[in-house]
Design a protein around this motif. Structure first.
Motif, PDB file in Angstrom:
ATOM      1  N   VAL A  20       2.523  -2.816 -37.507  1.00 53.88           N
ATOM      2  CA  VAL A  20       1.942  -1.767 -38.343  1.00 53.88           C
ATOM      3  C   VAL A  20       1.109  -0.799 -37.499  1.00 53.88           C
ATOM      4  O   VAL A  20       1.273   0.425 -37.586  1.00 53.88           O
ATOM      5  CB  VAL A  20       1.090  -2.382 -39.472  1.00 53.88           C
ATOM      6  N   ILE A  21       0.205  -1.351 -36.679  1.00 53.99           N
ATOM      7  CA  ILE A  21      -0.657  -0.491 -35.863  1.00 53.99           C
ATOM      8  C   ILE A  21       0.173   0.344 -34.896  1.00 53.99           C
ATOM      9  O   ILE A  21      -0.036   1.555 -34.736  1.00 53.99           O
ATOM     10  CB  ILE A  21      -1.684  -1.336 -35.082  1.00 53.99           C
ATOM     11  N   GLY A  22       1.137  -0.301 -34.226  1.00 55.60           N
ATOM     12  CA  GLY A  22       1.973   0.432 -33.282  1.00 55.60           C
ATOM     13  C   GLY A  22       2.790   1.516 -33.949  1.00 55.60           C
ATOM     14  O   GLY A  22       2.921   2.627 -33.423  1.00 55.60           O
ATOM     15  N   SER A  23       3.332   1.226 -35.123  1.00 60.56           N
ATOM     16  CA  SER A  23       4.180   2.202 -35.809  1.00 60.56           C
ATOM     17  C   SER A  23       3.378   3.373 -36.361  1.00 60.56           C
ATOM     18  O   SER A  23       3.883   4.499 -36.441  1.00 60.56           O
ATOM     19  CB  SER A  23       4.953   1.510 -36.943  1.00 60.56           C
ATOM     20  N   LEU A  24       2.125   3.129 -36.751  1.00 58.33           N
ATOM     21  CA  LEU A  24       1.297   4.209 -37.287  1.00 58.33           C
ATOM     22  C   LEU A  24       0.985   5.288 -36.246  1.00 58.33           C
ATOM     23  O   LEU A  24       0.616   6.408 -36.606  1.00 58.33           O
ATOM     24  CB  LEU A  24      -0.009   3.641 -37.849  1.00 58.33           C
ATOM     25  N   ARG A  35       4.122  13.709 -25.135  1.00 55.26           N
ATOM     26  CA  ARG A  35       3.153  12.844 -25.801  1.00 55.26           C
ATOM     27  C   ARG A  35       3.707  11.425 -25.970  1.00 55.26           C
ATOM     28  O   ARG A  35       2.952  10.457 -25.910  1.00 55.26           O
ATOM     29  CB  ARG A  35       2.743  13.443 -27.141  1.00 55.26           C
ATOM     30  N   LEU A  36       5.003  11.301 -26.156  1.00 58.28           N
ATOM     31  CA  LEU A  36       5.597   9.965 -26.248  1.00 58.28           C
ATOM     32  C   LEU A  36       5.493   9.235 -24.909  1.00 58.28           C
ATOM     33  O   LEU A  36       5.122   8.054 -24.870  1.00 58.28           O
ATOM     34  CB  LEU A  36       7.068  10.069 -26.643  1.00 58.28           C
ATOM     35  N   ILE A  37       5.780   9.938 -23.808  1.00 54.28           N
ATOM     36  CA  ILE A  37       5.907   9.286 -22.502  1.00 54.28           C
ATOM     37  C   ILE A  37       4.556   9.091 -21.820  1.00 54.28           C
ATOM     38  O   ILE A  37       4.289   8.015 -21.259  1.00 54.28           O
ATOM     39  CB  ILE A  37       6.840  10.113 -21.596  1.00 54.28           C
ATOM     40  N   ILE A 170       9.578   2.931 -30.051  1.00 51.89           N
ATOM     41  CA  ILE A 170      10.275   4.139 -30.507  1.00 51.89           C
ATOM     42  C   ILE A 170       9.345   5.018 -31.334  1.00 51.89           C
ATOM     43  O   ILE A 170       9.341   6.244 -31.210  1.00 51.89           O
ATOM     44  CB  ILE A 170      11.521   3.760 -31.327  1.00 51.89           C
ATOM     45  N   ALA A 171       8.514   4.391 -32.140  1.00 48.90           N
ATOM     46  CA  ALA A 171       7.634   5.158 -33.033  1.00 48.90           C
ATOM     47  C   ALA A 171       6.549   5.903 -32.269  1.00 48.90           C
ATOM     48  O   ALA A 171       6.394   7.117 -32.404  1.00 48.90           O
ATOM     49  CB  ALA A 171       7.010   4.227 -34.066  1.00 48.90           C
ATOM     50  N   GLY A 172       5.779   5.172 -31.457  1.00 52.29           N
ATOM     51  CA  GLY A 172       4.579   5.771 -30.882  1.00 52.29           C
ATOM     52  C   GLY A 172       4.556   5.903 -29.374  1.00 52.29           C
ATOM     53  O   GLY A 172       3.624   6.505 -28.830  1.00 52.29           O
ATOM     54  N   GLY A 173       5.540   5.334 -28.679  1.00 51.86           N
ATOM     55  CA  GLY A 173       5.567   5.455 -27.228  1.00 51.86           C
ATOM     56  C   GLY A 173       4.311   4.923 -26.585  1.00 51.86           C
ATOM     57  O   GLY A 173       3.837   3.828 -26.893  1.00 51.86           O
ATOM     58  N   LEU A 174       3.715   5.709 -25.674  1.00 51.17           N
ATOM     59  CA  LEU A 174       2.531   5.250 -24.959  1.00 51.17           C
ATOM     60  C   LEU A 174       1.312   5.174 -25.873  1.00 51.17           C
ATOM     61  O   LEU A 174       0.398   4.378 -25.631  1.00 51.17           O
ATOM     62  CB  LEU A 174       2.238   6.169 -23.770  1.00 51.17           C
ATOM     63  N   LEU A 336       9.709  -1.028 -21.679  1.00 51.12           N
ATOM     64  CA  LEU A 336      10.776  -0.360 -22.425  1.00 51.12           C
ATOM     65  C   LEU A 336      10.624   1.153 -22.367  1.00 51.12           C
ATOM     66  O   LEU A 336      11.591   1.886 -22.117  1.00 51.12           O
ATOM     67  CB  LEU A 336      10.758  -0.807 -23.886  1.00 51.12           C
ATOM     68  N   LEU A 337       9.407   1.619 -22.614  1.00 52.74           N
ATOM     69  CA  LEU A 337       9.165   3.066 -22.604  1.00 52.74           C
ATOM     70  C   LEU A 337       9.397   3.646 -21.218  1.00 52.74           C
ATOM     71  O   LEU A 337      10.017   4.702 -21.072  1.00 52.74           O
ATOM     72  CB  LEU A 337       7.742   3.353 -23.070  1.00 52.74           C
TER      73      LEU A 337
END
Length: 513
Positions: A20-24, A35-37, A170-174, A336-337
């Motif tokens: 949940v926290i990671g996906s938010l 911003r993802l990387i 996939i949702a929040g990256g770094l 993974l990222l």
């Protein structure tokens, strides 16, 4: 149907909370590949330092270390957190500030700027291989935890862990890594110490002296560092591979690039080093404790979860299981990222799309989605490897043997020697890595460890020889300071990025300090 006890409920709750926290953090990405990387190159010291230690203290260096200590003695597993701590210390002392100033996305970006596409592609492939191995080790560690606590087959445990990590990567990256690491890694470190103090204080009902006496003397003395028969060569090879080879680490450098300024990158590396060294004693002693309480254990990779489930109070055991699971997931997330970013940005975009096909670079939004899609095959590859060969700990050293042999010389000499050039970098990458693979097959088992230690000095020597011999045709950049790297990034420069660039004297762009 699986019947969940208290440990199973705690672990499932932890998985759900992490998911949940990671996906938010999806909202923080704002449709931006940058911003993802690298989280928009905006992270403060607390997050950077926490993310460094979270990548260092993982399933390999906890569950894997305990398993290796159970089999080979204290130094057989303690070399992992020691080596990783040395790596972060070196990153802070030597590499962090310089590399942060360059405003890069991935570590192969450096090889491109300094040496061109060939070195970028070769280094990228080596790093993809090494980090897929690293992620595999952490997936395996997560699978062992879920198998033990939930009473499910290992294959389902590793699949569940991989799917959770893939989803929030996939949702929040770094950003997902930054926000989940905050609660995952400090829980892990705290639980290591709580478990160690429980046994060291005699609260298990067995005096600690009795626990120590259960181990062979060679498991606790210094022979593991000086006696070849007791694994000294292998142990020193592990320290060198992690202490120096891990400098060429996609996930560590991802955090260097994400720090908001060079000082933050340096201090964050020091913070990560200190916290990593802080885990050596508790993790090492838990391996010795396992020898006393689990003398007939068939699979050493079950040592840590078996101790937690059967020989600790529920609160400490549950925290330890969740901590190791969280540490494994955090590193798998970063790995993974990092691999997906190299595939999308360096291989697909710059080499294939721009160099070979002559097309324009993707915009920032397109890079975001290509990177997200690349996470899926990377996850599947690491999951498959982790299931077929579930050996956390050994995987970690193996992963960085590869880049230690071939990629460290071009990085280090490129930063600090103005005559470093493309032929030297390519030679070092090819010969160093190939020699490491060859020595894996030809070095006798009794001399294992030399296959790690011999290739890097040869790689450095060849780099210097080739660079000097080819200066006339390929002169090293006289303007080799970070302000004068040519060419800088032409792709993916947004309005926000322009403040990181300025014009050099000849009209070409170069990174600003």
């Amino acid at each position: 149907m699986v019947e969940l006890g208290g440990y199973g409920i705690a672990v499932i709750a932890f998985l759900v909370f992490s998911l949940v926290i990671g996906s938010l953090t999806y909202r923080l990405v704002q449709k931006s590949g940058k911003r993802l990387i690298v989280a928009g190159k905006s992270l403060p010291l607390l997050m950077v330092g926490t993310m460094f230690v979270a990548q260092s203290v993982d399933g390999n260096s906890s569950l894997g270390s305990v398993a290796l200590i159970f089999q080979f003695g204290f130094w057989g597993g303690a070399v992992i957190p020691i080596g990783l701590g040395i790596c972060l210390l070196m990153t802070g002392l030597v590499y962090g500030k310089k590399l942060n100033k360059m405003s890069m996305f991935t570590l192969p970006d450096y090889y491109f700027r300094r040496y061109g596409n060939a070195a970028e592609g070769m280094s990228g492939v080596l790093m993809i291989i090494s980090f897929t191995i690293l992620v595999a080790g952490n997936f395996a560690a997560s699978g062992f935890i879920l198998e033990t606590t939930l009473g499910i087959p290992f294959v389902w445990g590793i699949i569940i862990a991989a799917l959770v990590v893939m989803t929030y990567t996939i949702a929040g990256g770094l950003f997902a890594s930054a926000y989940t690491d905050i609660f995952q890694i400090y829980l892990a470190i705290g639980s290591f110490w709580a478990a160690f103090l429980f046994f060291a204080g005699g609260f298990s009902g067995v005096p600690f002296d009795t626990i120590l006496a259960s181990s062979p003397p060679s498991h606790l003395d210094l022979s593991g560092l000086f006696d070849v028969a007791n694994g000294a060569l292998i142990n020193w090879a592990g320290i060198l591979a992690l202490g120096l080879g891990d400098i060429v680490a996609l996930d560590f450098m991802e955090r260097v690039f994400a720090a908001r300024d060079p000082k933050t990158a340096r201090r964050g590396a020091f913070m990560g080093a200190g916290l990593t060294f802080f885990t050596v004693l508790p993790v090492g002693m838990l391996g010795i404790v396992a020898i006393h309480f689990l003398p007939g254990l068939e699979d050493p990779y079950h040592a840590l979860p078996s101790l937690a489930l059967n020989h600790m109070p529920f609160a400490i055991g549950a925290a330890l299981l969740m901590g190791v699971l969280g540490a494994s997931m955090s590193t798998a997330n970063g790995g993974l990222l990092a691999v997906s970013s190299v595939i999308s940005r360096n291989l697909l975009q710059r080499i294939i799309r721009r160099r070979w096909l002559g097309k324009e670079a993707w915009n920032d939004s397109k890079l975001l989605w290509i990177t997200r899609l690349a996470v899926i095959p990377v996850m599947i590859s690491a999951l498959t490897l982790g299931y077929i060969m579930p050996q956390p700990g050994i995987y970690l050293i193996l992963a960085f043997d590869i880049v230690f042999a071939g990629a460290l010389a071009p990085l280090t000499l490129g930063l600090f020697w103005k005559k470093a050039n493309m032929p030297a970098a390519v030679t070092s990458l090819i010969v160093g890595s190939a020699l490491r693979m060859l020595m894996f097959f030809v070095v006798p088992l009794e001399w294992a460890g030399l296959d790690t230690m011999i290739p890097p000095p040869i790689s450095f020597a060849l780099f210097i020889i080739v660079a000097l011999a080819t200066q006339k045709k390929w002169p090293g950049k006289e303007r080799h300071d970070v302000n004068d790297y040519v060419p800088p990034e032409e792709d993916l420069i947004s309005g926000e990025d322009l403040k990181h660039f300025k014009l050099a004297g000849d009209g070409t762009k170069s990174t600003a300090i």
